[in-house]
Design a protein around this motif. Sequence first.
Motif, mmCIF file in Angstrom:
data_model
loop_
_atom_site.group_PDB
_atom_site.id
_atom_site.type_symbol
_atom_site.label_atom_id
_atom_site.label_comp_id
_atom_site.label_asym_id
_atom_site.label_seq_id
_atom_site.Cartn_x
_atom_site.Cartn_y
_atom_site.Cartn_z
ATOM 1 N N ALA A 1 3.960 5.647 0.775
ATOM 2 C CA ALA A 1 4.026 5.445 -0.557
ATOM 3 C C ALA A 1 3.364 4.004 -0.828
ATOM 4 O O ALA A 1 3.600 3.142 -0.049
ATOM 5 C CB ALA A 1 5.435 5.525 -1.110
ATOM 6 N N THR A 2 2.715 3.999 -1.929
ATOM 7 C CA THR A 2 2.108 2.836 -2.319
ATOM 8 C C THR A 2 3.323 1.996 -3.120
ATOM 9 O O THR A 2 3.738 2.472 -4.136
ATOM 10 C CB THR A 2 0.932 2.782 -3.403
ATOM 11 O OG1 THR A 2 1.291 3.870 -4.089
ATOM 12 C CG2 THR A 2 -0.534 2.850 -2.233
ATOM 13 N N ALA A 3 3.593 0.837 -2.602
ATOM 14 C CA ALA A 3 4.600 -0.201 -3.540
ATOM 15 C C ALA A 3 3.623 -1.331 -4.122
ATOM 16 O O ALA A 3 2.896 -1.858 -3.536
ATOM 17 C CB ALA A 3 5.612 -0.452 -2.199
ATOM 18 N N PRO B 1 9.390 4.618 1.368
ATOM 19 C CA PRO B 1 8.953 5.650 2.335
ATOM 20 C C PRO B 1 7.453 5.417 2.719
ATOM 21 O O PRO B 1 6.591 5.020 2.105
ATOM 22 C CB PRO B 1 9.115 7.008 1.569
ATOM 23 C CG PRO B 1 9.075 6.686 0.201
ATOM 24 C CD PRO B 1 9.553 5.042 0.101
#
Lengths: 460, 99
Positions: free
Chosen positions: B24-26, B21
């Motif tokens: 958000a940090t991935a 999303p």
Amino acid sequence: MERHRPRRLVLAAFGTLVLASGTALAHGGSLRGEAGTIAVPAWLFLLTGGAAVGASFLLAATVTDRRYIASIDDWHRTLRRFPVAVSRYLAPLLGLVGVGAVLWFGFTGPLAPLRNLAVLVVWVGWWAGFTMTTYLVGNTWRALNPFRALVRWVYTLRPASPREYPQRLGSWPAVVGLLALVFTEVVLPLADDPRLLATAVTGYGLATTVAGLVFGESWFERGDPVSRTFAAFGAVAPLVRSDDGVRLRLPGMGLTDSSVVRDRSDVVFVVTLLWVTTYDGLVTTPLWGDVATTVVEAGVPPLATYLVAYLLGFGVFVGVYELAARLARDTGETFFTPAALGRRFAAPLLAIAAGYHLAHYLSYFVVLSLPLSQVLANPSAPPLNPQRYGLPGFVSGLELAFVLLGHLLAIWVAHSTAYDVFPSRLQAVRSQYPFIGVMVVYTMVSLWIVAAPSLTPPYL
Amino acid sequence: MTANTDPQHDRTDAPPETDVPAGATAHGCPYCDRPFRREDQRTLHVGLSHYDRMTEAEEAAFREVYSAEEEELGLYRLKLVGALVVVYFGMLLLYAVVT
């Protein structure tokens, strides 16, 4: 594997204990008022079933050894393959003779259902007995399927390449077909009227053969509802056909393969299978009788009542499952899409469907296997007064045990799959919360249906 | 881990459908691009799925996170046992009261 034995024993013992208490209680619930059994209120009996499933999840979650979980999943032996003559010629021949006999005796045989070969072979031999073998032993429908054999022979005699099965159709024809077949079975007296049954078999046979002629054998791999149902049950079974022979694995462990459920249409098909078996039982409960009577007396046509309830329940089942998949994304702290999670965790539901089928049809099969064998021994002149086997009292408890057993297997399969999907073990367990919640509720619903007295559905 | 040994198990390490999303940090896996919500998840993933390709630093990090997880699991197991006890005695009491 050897060093894990004590743990496995503990697990097995615990599981048996949970099951045994569940069964004993169930017995009390269904035989209320009989001398010597404890009367347990229905809600407590259902709660116990739910608690047994919840407790088994808690137990499964304590097993955190990745290698051990994978070793159970991967254990297999390769057995010798069947002679080609059996699967290529004998089995299809048996299927063709079977369907021929069903049609012949359906249209010309005696009208009393328990004296008619068509009725007994289709319902007792095939839908109860044969289906049990598909999840208890292995799926042999691929070889037996007479319609598939016809299609294959047509293509060998007249070598032409069939039209390619459109990918975008997915398993949707199977979903629609299964919904249609089971609804027909519920609303029409197919088990009482041999002529009607033979007509229905002809209708289905023609439709699936024509579709098979158009799309070739891939129709039976994707679109044919009956083949798909048996293939789905076959994923639960310990025996499976593979390239180098027959593979033996632990029951239910085929469900962890990601090839069982490939896309959304497969997910919906699995949920449909669960829903149609539930609906089949639901309409015989006294509660449904009351609801249907009230609705029909208010002026709704009976058939519409059944259809609306059928589709509504189907929608609820699919909706609840997809909701659980969406929630699992959060409890499992993952970036997987709900659709991807739904795909990976749909297959365990097949173990539940198998357990439910066994619970639903075991006593039916045993009781009616006597008239079936009598009719098979003498199809043209069956005994005038067909007898049935009597059942000992513990069978009703056994049925409830099968419902629970299906759920226990599903919990383990989901646990195993979660360990395969997620790198963190805590994440794997937490991703299961929504699915377990749904399972607990579904256990209670299905136990309620199995334990409820079975009535003839009104207006049909 | 268990892949490749069995043609029936077509498990792969190819990134299945994921969706990050906005905002958000991935933490992406350097080998297969699969995104993770937490760094320790990615470290574990690298150690479990790419153990044949990971660097020594990654291996050290994996070992550390794995043993930290082991500790966390110990606590979690206690909670599970606690929940089991609650279910068991809850049902026992319920039966004592009802029957």
